[in-house]
Design a protein around this motif. Structure first.
Motif, PDB file in Angstrom:
ATOM      1  N   LYS A 104       0.828  -1.210   0.000  1.00  0.00           N
ATOM      2  CA  LYS A 104       0.000   0.000   0.000  1.00  0.00           C
ATOM      3  C   LYS A 104       0.861   1.259   0.000  1.00  0.00           C
ATOM      4  O   LYS A 104       0.579   2.221  -0.729  1.00  0.00           O
ATOM      5  N   GLU A 105       1.910   1.280   0.814  1.00  0.00           N
ATOM      6  CA  GLU A 105       2.790   2.446   0.879  1.00  0.00           C
ATOM      7  C   GLU A 105       3.522   2.657  -0.443  1.00  0.00           C
ATOM      8  O   GLU A 105       3.685   3.798  -0.894  1.00  0.00           O
ATOM      9  N   ALA A 106       3.947   1.573  -1.070  1.00  0.00           N
ATOM     10  CA  ALA A 106       4.621   1.685  -2.372  1.00  0.00           C
ATOM     11  C   ALA A 106       3.658   2.248  -3.414  1.00  0.00           C
ATOM     12  O   ALA A 106       4.036   3.121  -4.204  1.00  0.00           O
ATOM     13  N   ILE A 107       2.432   1.787  -3.412  1.00  0.00           N
ATOM     14  CA  ILE A 107       1.433   2.301  -4.356  1.00  0.00           C
ATOM     15  C   ILE A 107       1.178   3.781  -4.091  1.00  0.00           C
ATOM     16  O   ILE A 107       1.130   4.584  -5.033  1.00  0.00           O
ATOM     17  N   ASP A 108       1.048   4.166  -2.818  1.00  0.00           N
ATOM     18  CA  ASP A 108       0.872   5.585  -2.478  1.00  0.00           C
ATOM     19  C   ASP A 108       2.006   6.432  -3.065  1.00  0.00           C
ATOM     20  O   ASP A 108       1.772   7.487  -3.657  1.00  0.00           O
ATOM     21  N   GLN A 109       3.223   5.970  -2.872  1.00  0.00           N
ATOM     22  CA  GLN A 109       4.377   6.731  -3.355  1.00  0.00           C
ATOM     23  C   GLN A 109       4.434   6.773  -4.874  1.00  0.00           C
ATOM     24  O   GLN A 109       4.781   7.801  -5.461  1.00  0.00           O
ATOM     25  N   LEU A 110       4.087   5.675  -5.527  1.00  0.00           N
ATOM     26  CA  LEU A 110       4.081   5.664  -6.998  1.00  0.00           C
ATOM     27  C   LEU A 110       2.997   6.582  -7.552  1.00  0.00           C
ATOM     28  O   LEU A 110       3.225   7.288  -8.539  1.00  0.00           O
ATOM     29  N   VAL A 111       1.838   6.586  -6.928  1.00  0.00           N
ATOM     30  CA  VAL A 111       0.762   7.484  -7.363  1.00  0.00           C
ATOM     31  C   VAL A 111       1.211   8.928  -7.185  1.00  0.00           C
ATOM     32  O   VAL A 111       1.020   9.768  -8.068  1.00  0.00           O
ATOM     33  N   TRP A 112       1.838   9.239  -6.049  1.00  0.00           N
ATOM     34  CA  TRP A 112       2.357  10.592  -5.809  1.00  0.00           C
ATOM     35  C   TRP A 112       3.385  10.967  -6.870  1.00  0.00           C
ATOM     36  O   TRP A 112       3.352  12.062  -7.421  1.00  0.00           O
ATOM     37  N   LEU A 113       4.298  10.040  -7.164  1.00  0.00           N
ATOM     38  CA  LEU A 113       5.328  10.292  -8.173  1.00  0.00           C
ATOM     39  C   LEU A 113       4.692  10.552  -9.531  1.00  0.00           C
ATOM     40  O   LEU A 113       5.092  11.463 -10.252  1.00  0.00           O
ATOM     41  N   HIS A 114       3.682   9.771  -9.864  1.00  0.00           N
ATOM     42  CA  HIS A 114       2.995   9.951 -11.138  1.00  0.00           C
ATOM     43  C   HIS A 114       2.294  11.304 -11.187  1.00  0.00           C
ATOM     44  O   HIS A 114       2.361  12.018 -12.185  1.00  0.00           O
ATOM     45  N   GLN A 115       1.625  11.679 -10.123  1.00  0.00           N
ATOM     46  CA  GLN A 115       0.895  12.946 -10.091  1.00  0.00           C
ATOM     47  C   GLN A 115       1.830  14.142 -10.148  1.00  0.00           C
ATOM     48  O   GLN A 115       1.492  15.172 -10.722  1.00  0.00           O
ATOM     49  N   ASN A 116       2.993  14.027  -9.552  1.00  0.00           N
ATOM     50  CA  ASN A 116       3.928  15.146  -9.499  1.00  0.00           C
ATOM     51  C   ASN A 116       4.907  15.159 -10.660  1.00  0.00           C
ATOM     52  O   ASN A 116       5.574  16.179 -10.873  1.00  0.00           O
ATOM     53  N   GLY A 117       4.992  14.050 -11.386  1.00  0.00           N
ATOM     54  CA  GLY A 117       5.851  14.000 -12.560  1.00  0.00           C
ATOM     55  C   GLY A 117       7.228  14.555 -12.282  1.00  0.00           C
ATOM     56  O   GLY A 117       7.902  14.134 -11.362  1.00  0.00           O
ATOM     57  N   LEU A 118       7.611  15.538 -13.063  1.00  0.00           N
ATOM     58  CA  LEU A 118       8.936  16.133 -12.937  1.00  0.00           C
ATOM     59  C   LEU A 118       8.931  17.413 -12.108  1.00  0.00           C
ATOM     60  O   LEU A 118       9.945  18.112 -12.045  1.00  0.00           O
ATOM     61  N   ASN A 119       7.816  17.736 -11.472  1.00  0.00           N
ATOM     62  CA  ASN A 119       7.725  18.987 -10.716  1.00  0.00           C
ATOM     63  C   ASN A 119       8.853  19.137  -9.707  1.00  0.00           C
ATOM     64  O   ASN A 119       9.473  20.200  -9.611  1.00  0.00           O
ATOM     65  N   GLU A 120       9.098  18.101  -8.924  1.00  0.00           N
ATOM     66  CA  GLU A 120      10.147  18.191  -7.910  1.00  0.00           C
ATOM     67  C   GLU A 120      11.517  18.326  -8.550  1.00  0.00           C
ATOM     68  O   GLU A 120      12.374  19.052  -8.051  1.00  0.00           O
ATOM     69  N   CYS A 121      11.732  17.640  -9.665  1.00  0.00           N
ATOM     70  CA  CYS A 121      13.012  17.758 -10.376  1.00  0.00           C
ATOM     71  C   CYS A 121      13.188  19.168 -10.932  1.00  0.00           C
ATOM     72  O   CYS A 121      14.285  19.730 -10.892  1.00  0.00           O
ATOM     73  N   PHE A 122      12.106  19.732 -11.420  1.00  0.00           N
ATOM     74  CA  PHE A 122      12.157  21.108 -11.914  1.00  0.00           C
ATOM     75  C   PHE A 122      12.511  22.059 -10.773  1.00  0.00           C
ATOM     76  O   PHE A 122      13.338  22.963 -10.930  1.00  0.00           O
ATOM     77  N   LYS A 123      11.924  21.848  -9.599  1.00  0.00           N
ATOM     78  CA  LYS A 123      12.222  22.697  -8.443  1.00  0.00           C
ATOM     79  C   LYS A 123      13.703  22.592  -8.059  1.00  0.00           C
ATOM     80  O   LYS A 123      14.329  23.595  -7.715  1.00  0.00           O
ATOM     81  N   ILE A 124      14.249  21.383  -8.104  1.00  0.00           N
ATOM     82  CA  ILE A 124      15.667  21.195  -7.795  1.00  0.00           C
ATOM     83  C   ILE A 124      16.520  21.963  -8.796  1.00  0.00           C
ATOM     84  O   ILE A 124      17.468  22.665  -8.420  1.00  0.00           O
ATOM     85  N   LEU A 125      16.186  21.857 -10.080  1.00  0.00           N
ATOM     86  CA  LEU A 125      16.937  22.555 -11.125  1.00  0.00           C
ATOM     87  C   LEU A 125      16.838  24.068 -10.952  1.00  0.00           C
ATOM     88  O   LEU A 125      17.848  24.774 -11.033  1.00  0.00           O
ATOM     89  N   VAL A 126      15.658  24.579 -10.682  1.00  0.00           N
ATOM     90  CA  VAL A 126      15.475  26.023 -10.501  1.00  0.00           C
ATOM     91  C   VAL A 126      16.301  26.506  -9.316  1.00  0.00           C
ATOM     92  O   VAL A 126      16.976  27.535  -9.400  1.00  0.00           O
ATOM     93  N   GLU A 127      16.272  25.761  -8.224  1.00  0.00           N
ATOM     94  CA  GLU A 127      17.047  26.189  -7.051  1.00  0.00           C
ATOM     95  C   GLU A 127      18.539  26.233  -7.370  1.00  0.00           C
ATOM     96  O   GLU A 127      19.238  27.157  -6.958  1.00  0.00           O
ATOM     97  N   LYS A 128      19.033  25.260  -8.126  1.00  0.00           N
ATOM     98  CA  LYS A 128      20.443  25.282  -8.531  1.00  0.00           C
ATOM     99  C   LYS A 128      20.752  26.539  -9.346  1.00  0.00           C
ATOM    100  O   LYS A 128      21.779  27.184  -9.153  1.00  0.00           O
ATOM    101  N   GLN A 129      19.852  26.869 -10.260  1.00  0.00           N
ATOM    102  CA  GLN A 129      20.083  28.036 -11.110  1.00  0.00           C
ATOM    103  C   GLN A 129      20.015  29.331 -10.302  1.00  0.00           C
ATOM    104  O   GLN A 129      20.811  30.234 -10.528  1.00  0.00           O
ATOM    105  N   VAL A 130      19.092  29.416  -9.369  1.00  0.00           N
ATOM    106  CA  VAL A 130      19.007  30.611  -8.522  1.00  0.00           C
ATOM    107  C   VAL A 130      20.283  30.732  -7.696  1.00  0.00           C
ATOM    108  O   VAL A 130      20.838  31.832  -7.550  1.00  0.00           O
ATOM    109  N   ARG A 131      20.772  29.620  -7.183  1.00  0.00           N
ATOM    110  CA  ARG A 131      22.016  29.653  -6.409  1.00  0.00           C
ATOM    111  C   ARG A 131      23.192  30.117  -7.276  1.00  0.00           C
ATOM    112  O   ARG A 131      24.065  30.851  -6.806  1.00  0.00           O
ATOM    113  N   GLN A 132      23.229  29.708  -8.538  1.00  0.00           N
ATOM    114  CA  GLN A 132      24.284  30.180  -9.451  1.00  0.00           C
ATOM    115  C   GLN A 132      24.187  31.687  -9.660  1.00  0.00           C
ATOM    116  O   GLN A 132      25.206  32.383  -9.679  1.00  0.00           O
TER     117      GLN A 132
END
Length: 191
Positions: A104-132
């Motif tokens: 159940k927990e794995a399914i919850d996390q996979l559903v969350w990952l699917h719903q958020n797609g690359l959003n978190e990765c985009f946030k990580i990239l933006v923060e790196k660029q702002v820091r630069q």
């Protein structure tokens, strides 16, 4: 060890029995309006793998480093993986020790990952660029205010955003820049 009936019941309870199919004895397939999930048993039934497609690889190409960073910091029991030109959310576990709660927990996390797609990765990239930007500004001896003025000028000249961008949209972007710069300014040092 989790039984096949427990897997079926868990999927039925989570997604609804009308969405769960069993195309082969080793595979469960869930098809909803929002996602497709595959649960597969290895041929010797010792390993369980659950997969959810996230995005085509081409869409994620500029975020590959951030995907790997997310695997380390963010995704918990699930991982991003690439196969056949698709970025997948993947969970693998030995069937012997997998519990219904783990499933159940794995399914919850996979559903969350699917719903958020690359959003978190985009946030990580933006923060790196702002820091630069912050490091470059500080190396030039600029203050936060001077950096914000430079960004404003770049937007006005069309070097950031676009010349066809309306003033309201430009103000939204500048507000977002300001929030990020203010949030990270003091934490970024030049050495």
């Amino acid at each position: 060890m989790i039984s096949e009936s427990e897997i079926t019941n868990t999927l039925n309870n989570y997604f609804g029995s009308e969405t769960v199919a069993r195309p082969t004895p080793e595979v469960w397939q869930v098809d909803t309006d929002q996602l497709r999930l595959l649960l597969m048993l290895s041929s010797d039934q010792t390993l369980i793998r659950i997969l959810v497609p996230i995005v085509p690889l081409q869409t994620a190409q500029s975020y590959l480093i951030e995907l790997l960073e997310a695997n380390f910091d963010l995704t918990q029991m699930v991982r991003f993986a690439i196969h056949q030109g698709v970025v997948w959310g993947v969970f693998q576990h030995f069937g012997e020790t997998l519990t219904t709660q783990d499933l159940k927990e794995a399914i919850d996390q996979l559903v969350w990952l699917h719903q958020n797609g690359l959003n978190e990765c985009f946030k990580i990239l933006v923060e790196k660029q702002v820091r630069q930007i912050i490091r470059a500004s500080k190396l030039q001896g600029q203050s936060l205010e001077a950096t914000l003025q430079s960004l404003n000028r770049l937007y006005e000249e069309g070097m950031l955003g676009g010349l066809d961008q309306d003033s309201q949209e430009r103000e939204q972007f500048l507000s977002a820049w300001k929030l990020q710069l203010e949030r990270l300014w003091d934490s970024e040092s030049i050495v």
